[in-house]
Design an enzyme around this catalytic site. Structure first.
Site, PDB file in Angstrom:
ATOM      1  N   ASP A 140       1.241   1.831 -20.125  1.00 55.28           N
ATOM      2  CA  ASP A 140      -0.108   2.420 -20.075  1.00 55.28           C
ATOM      3  C   ASP A 140      -0.066   3.677 -19.214  1.00 55.28           C
ATOM      4  O   ASP A 140      -0.832   3.837 -18.277  1.00 55.28           O
ATOM      5  CB  ASP A 140      -1.105   1.399 -19.512  1.00 55.28           C
ATOM      6  CG  ASP A 140      -2.567   1.844 -19.672  1.00 55.28           C
ATOM      7  OD1 ASP A 140      -2.825   2.753 -20.483  1.00 55.28           O
ATOM      8  OD2 ASP A 140      -3.429   1.281 -18.972  1.00 55.28           O
ATOM      9  N   HIS A 166       0.856  -1.191   0.000  1.00 54.19           N
ATOM     10  CA  HIS A 166       0.000   0.000   0.000  1.00 54.19           C
ATOM     11  C   HIS A 166       0.890   1.238   0.000  1.00 54.19           C
ATOM     12  O   HIS A 166       1.817   1.347   0.796  1.00 54.19           O
ATOM     13  CB  HIS A 166      -0.897   0.020   1.243  1.00 54.19           C
ATOM     14  CG  HIS A 166      -1.670   1.295   1.408  1.00 54.19           C
ATOM     15  ND1 HIS A 166      -2.969   1.438   0.980  1.00 54.19           N
ATOM     16  CD2 HIS A 166      -1.315   2.496   1.946  1.00 54.19           C
ATOM     17  CE1 HIS A 166      -3.377   2.669   1.251  1.00 54.19           C
ATOM     18  NE2 HIS A 166      -2.400   3.335   1.832  1.00 54.19           N
TER      19      HIS A 166
END
Length: 309
Positions: free
Chosen positions: A217, A90
């Site tokens: 991307d 995270h």
């Protein structure tokens, strides 16, 4: 799912933090575990495992270059009811603001990493008694990737090829156009492509393309900043032309002048850059057509016509 994650992560603690995320393809939740906070991406599609395995390999490849921050990947787990979950570090993120120039600099470092490794290897091979020139990250001399990756949810053909123009024409544009043909049977696209593919090699006249590790991307939704600098995520990596990376970045905005100035200070624009950028934007327009429908048909045709002149 939480019992499954506890078992797979080997943690006695798995407490949802209330932090949620995700995009149009997957949803995400953060959990506190014995070893710190993790982020779990969840997707219930049958091809989720393949998609997440590619993303995990992409993050591992970028991480190994030690050039730019990405979340550390941990594990892909199959869900009992179908689909998969991808667990990673995270990272507390917020919108990119003060680190725009640093992002440009570090992205250029990522793109130059393989070339620099190759130069070190070649120098080592030419220096007697100075070792074999082997490096921790292997040098890549072709275009492609060692696993399948997905741009969105559509798999990319990453078979290795020595020639970039052939790779991009066949394994990016032709592959996407084949999907358009299957779904829409668009005659105008078919006719435009017949002429355009003959013109593509000329766009690379005098340009040497070195295999560069790409995020694949890099639109503004896949970049952010954390406490110490920029961070990129949701990659669809492969080894390709560094210019390819800037195509989707320039399509949807969010990358300021400082980003481009810092990037091009290390990787200057080569002659014909603007036309090749259109060629690379063509892939993303057709990919969006295949993902989101014919609202992207017009932009795809416009680029094909411009490049066919």
């Amino acid at each position: 799912m939480e019992a499954l994650l506890k078992r797979e992560l080997g943690t006695t603690t798995l407490k949802a933090t209330g932090h949620a995320g995700g995009g149009c393809i997957s949803e995400g939740l953060s959990y506190d575990t014995d070893d710190g906070r993790v982020f779990a991406k969840i997707n219930h599609k049958s091809q989720a495992r393949q998609m997440f395995d590619g993303e995990k390999a992409s993050l591992e490849a970028i991480l190994s270059t030690n050039t730019i921050k990405v979340p550390k990947p941990l594990k892909v787990v199959d869900l009992e009811q179908g689909g998969a979950v991808f667990v990673m570090e995270h990272v507390d993120m917020r919108s990119l603001n003060r680190y725009s120039a640093q992002l440009g600099e570090q992205l250029a470092d990522l793109h130059l990493h393989n070339k620099r490794q190759k130069e070190k290897r070649d120098k080592g091979e030419q220096t007697i008694g100075k070792g074999s020139g082997q490096s921790e990250v292997p040098v890549v001399d072709q275009f492609g990737f060692h696993v399948m990756t997905c741009c969105g949810y559509i798999p990319q053909v990453n078979d290795w090829q020595a020639d970039w123009v052939s790779f991009y024409t066949q394994q990016r544009l032709q592959h996407q156009l084949h999907l358009v043909e299957q779904t829409y049977g668009d005659r105008e696209v078919r006719e435009l492509w017949a002429g355009l593919q003959l013109k593509i090699p000329a766009l690379f006249s005098g340009v040497t393309v070195e295999p560069a590790l790409l995020h694949g991307d890099l639109w503004s939704g896949n970049v952010a900043q954390y406490s110490d600098g920029p961070v990129i995520f949701d990659p669809a990596s492969f080894y390709g032309h560094s210019e390819y990376e800037l195509a989707i970045a320039s399509m949807f905005g969010g990358f300021g002048r400082q980003f481009y100035e810092a990037y091009h200070q290390q990787i200057p624009k080569a002659p014909g850059f603007d036309q090749r950028l259109k060629l690379y934007q063509l892939f993303h327009n057709i990919n969006h057509w295949n993902h989101f429908g014919s609202s992207y048909r017009g932009s795809s045709l416009r680029i094909m016509k411009e490049l066919s002149k």
